[in-house]
Write an enzyme that holds these catalytic residues in place. Sequence first.
Site, PDB file in Angstrom:
ATOM      1  CE  LYS A 194      77.432  45.162  12.983  1.00 19.86           C
ATOM      2  NZ  LYS A 194      78.465  44.299  12.371  1.00 19.86           N
ATOM      3  CB  SER A 212      99.360  79.856  40.589  1.00 18.27           C
ATOM      4  OG  SER A 212      99.259  79.220  39.346  1.00 18.27           O
TER       5      SER A 212
END
Length: 900
Positions: A26, A779
């Site tokens: 803010k 993998s």
Amino acid sequence: MKKWVYFFGAGKAEGDGTWRDLLGGKGAGLAEMTKIGLPVPAGFTLSTETCDYFYKNGKKYPSELKKQIAENVAKLEKVTKKKLGDPKNPLLVSVRSGSARSMPGMMETILNLGLNDKSVEGLAHATKNDRFAYDAYRRFVQMYCTVVMGMSKEDLEHRLRAMKQRLGVKEDTAVPASGWKELVAEYKAYFNEKNGSAFPEDPMEQLWGAIGAVFGSWMAEKAVTYRRVEKITGLLGTAVNVMQMVFGNTGDNSGTGVCFTRDPSSGEKTFYGDYLSNAQGEDVVAGIRTPVHLTELSKLMPKVYGQLEKVRVKLEKHYRDMQDMEFTVEEGVLYMLQTRTGKRTPAATFKIAMDMANEKLITKEEAILRVKPEDIERLFYPVIDPKVDKKTLSAKIIGHGINAVPGAAVGKACFTAHEAEEWAAKGEKVILVRRETSPEDVGGMAVAQGILTATGGKTSHAAVVARGWGKCCIVGAETLEIDYKTKTMTASKNGKVVKEGDWLTLDGSEGTVYADAQPLVTPEFPKAYQTVMKWVDETRKMRVRTNADTPQDARKAIEFGAEGIGLCRTEHMFFTDFEHPEQSHNRQLAIQEMIVAETQEARVKALDKLLPYQRRDFVGIFQAMDGFPVTIRLIEPPLHEFVPHEREKQAQLAKELGISVETVARRVEQLHEANPMLGHRGCRLSITYPEILEMQVRAIIEAAIECHKGRVKVLPEIMIPLTLDKKEMSILEQATRRVADKLIKEAGIKLPYLVGTMIELPRAALLAAEIAEVAEFFSFGTNDLTQTTMGLSRDDAGRFLPDYVDEKKAGVFAGDPFQTLDTKGVGMLMRWGIENGRKTRPKLKVGICGEHGGDADSVKFCHEIGMDYVSASPFRVPISRLAAAQVVVESKQKAAKKKK
Ligand code: ADP
Ligand code: MG
């Protein structure tokens, strides 16, 4: 002297929009808006460092603060030409919270500070508006009582209602000055009664009280909880913004509103917002009076609207993102009070990113970075119809658990997988409710709309399997007592009982369980999604495959943009026939017959029965993946997972196979292992029983030949799981090639295929150079690799891992290593494995097929260590595509920054 306070006003500010960490969102926004010449009331910001100091020093302020506040108040008085507490024309201020990350409604704000019995007269006099002055006063006193003194809001509102009744008015706006004056006196008397002292009349005393309250609200329970839930960490604290009040409540020529530069729910480029005339602050969102749409403002006050429209354009250009703004109109003059990047729906995220790139406000690369993995996740899943009344809905809550897989599901409660399958076969929608699930339950899980378990975490069996399917799943709902005998579930918190067949609704995004069938809706698939994902695909370097075990999953994954299969687990096919569920039992019987077989001959006979099923599945998968590579993993789990352990079921199996119960029981007993995760599983099974490997390779290659003849392009990659040594790998590779080459030769065709391995053990990663002599691809199976590297069982770690992740407890890990790769340890092995594997075989194809392949941060790491592809469950494929593109953009940005 350390600076704690930063001023803004009259076109200048001691900070700007980039100072969020120090001034809070803010404060930074106010400074920035001031600098770019927008009408912002002047004020000053106490930095977040002040809050940090406050909490680190037993709630004491830094010694310099008093002087700095006094100086800034003086400056403010000079800029505004008004004085705090002035009995003629007083300065009033608001005291507002605001941290670096937005926490809407979590912290406190006080308006109209500076009013007392004298200055209120001055305000009335200066504005020639008694009613307004006393309205402002009563608001301030009420806020001060509740926010600073912690008095009950209800007690005060009760007095307000009584006063209105006495006067016979309904709306607050109809209360005359005398009414508010009376109320202020009542509030003050009540203040005295509660606190044993008079209400503070000195504005400076009021200001210090308010500052303390804002800092205090940082540690209020709701704020702490919000930060925990939103995983907001590492902030210093809240800033405090003190700024001149402007008044939206002076009459019909004033008002207050909120607006968005674009529509936050659709993303359309329209000005969107609400306005309430003659109102202050929170009134717009509080729902006391109904605000009007912004278009009304254009009629009520065309000049103000025109100004606001200009602010909209200016702010969006400036921030290059959709803004959420607060404004107030005082006597026809516009003031901006807040701006921040607006929250938006997932659909709007895509729309705004696409539009802004097309408008050249941002680049395509920036558009890619604007989408978060959660936006994609939330885009596809059904949700409880937002039209359902929130109160009605919360009355239906039965319990909460861990939100394992998002989306919502409705069905009738079933307590066994078997019954779930029976009910589903009859066309019923079911929710499978279990204490926990095991591979035997997969059939029931597959047919259920959603899955609910009382135990387990995000990596439990139920969660992992459900995630693979994108199926709504809540796990670890510990307050729900599940009784298999009576087939009931009891909520220990409120005693609600759910019986078998009762309707249930799961909200997997929040982890909430509701009674009854709530209406669901599927969010629409926005066009902007396709466009942005096209940019994503043009940007990324890695391929994205999917983990899919069935033709259905494979087809789904193609829709989600998969470019092949990175992991097809053949063992799921042993249990469930997804295309012909009525044949599932035959498959189970065949695999069980194979396992209990006591001779190789009997085993081969059983395997022959399984062969046609597997072949058919592979045909379906190859067809779905037409032209894309398909990695098929040979049998992996320990055999005991496939056989029944209860006496009753063993008897049934014995009967069906025509052998004795004792034989079945003995075989099951033999399969028992003390530590099955480190036992007879993975390729160890194929070393002992080569006939299993032979059957599976045969099924794969025969299916490939069949497809090849049907003009479907096939690229099979046969994957050996859990390899730990080159010799072991070599034995199995040769066995594979013997079967495959013979079949291909017999068919008289050319059919390329690869043989590679999964890297799931530290030893395999360490010896990658040797293993790559045999393996054509790697993998990384990071579920097991994480488990074996860390020495933590994935299935049991849920008990203590939360402590390891909890910052307050131990904080050893930043996150769950089974969800996001442990790049430090496991990642080191991966890096080593890839580097050394490629030393032997420079073109070694490398991918990942663990759960991590669908986790954005892990995918980014995979890119960095040079993988060719990642593989994720179908629903997570778009997330992996996004992450693979984001990492390319991010590394480009990093490189550019370094150059500078
Ligand atoms: P939140 O962070 O909860 O949004 P804010 O600090 O923005 O709280 O304040 C709440 C409300 O008070 C907002 O609607 C804001 O517009 C209004 N408000 C805050 N400061 C002022 C001011 N100086 N003048 C007029 N209204 C104000
Ligand atoms: Mg606000």
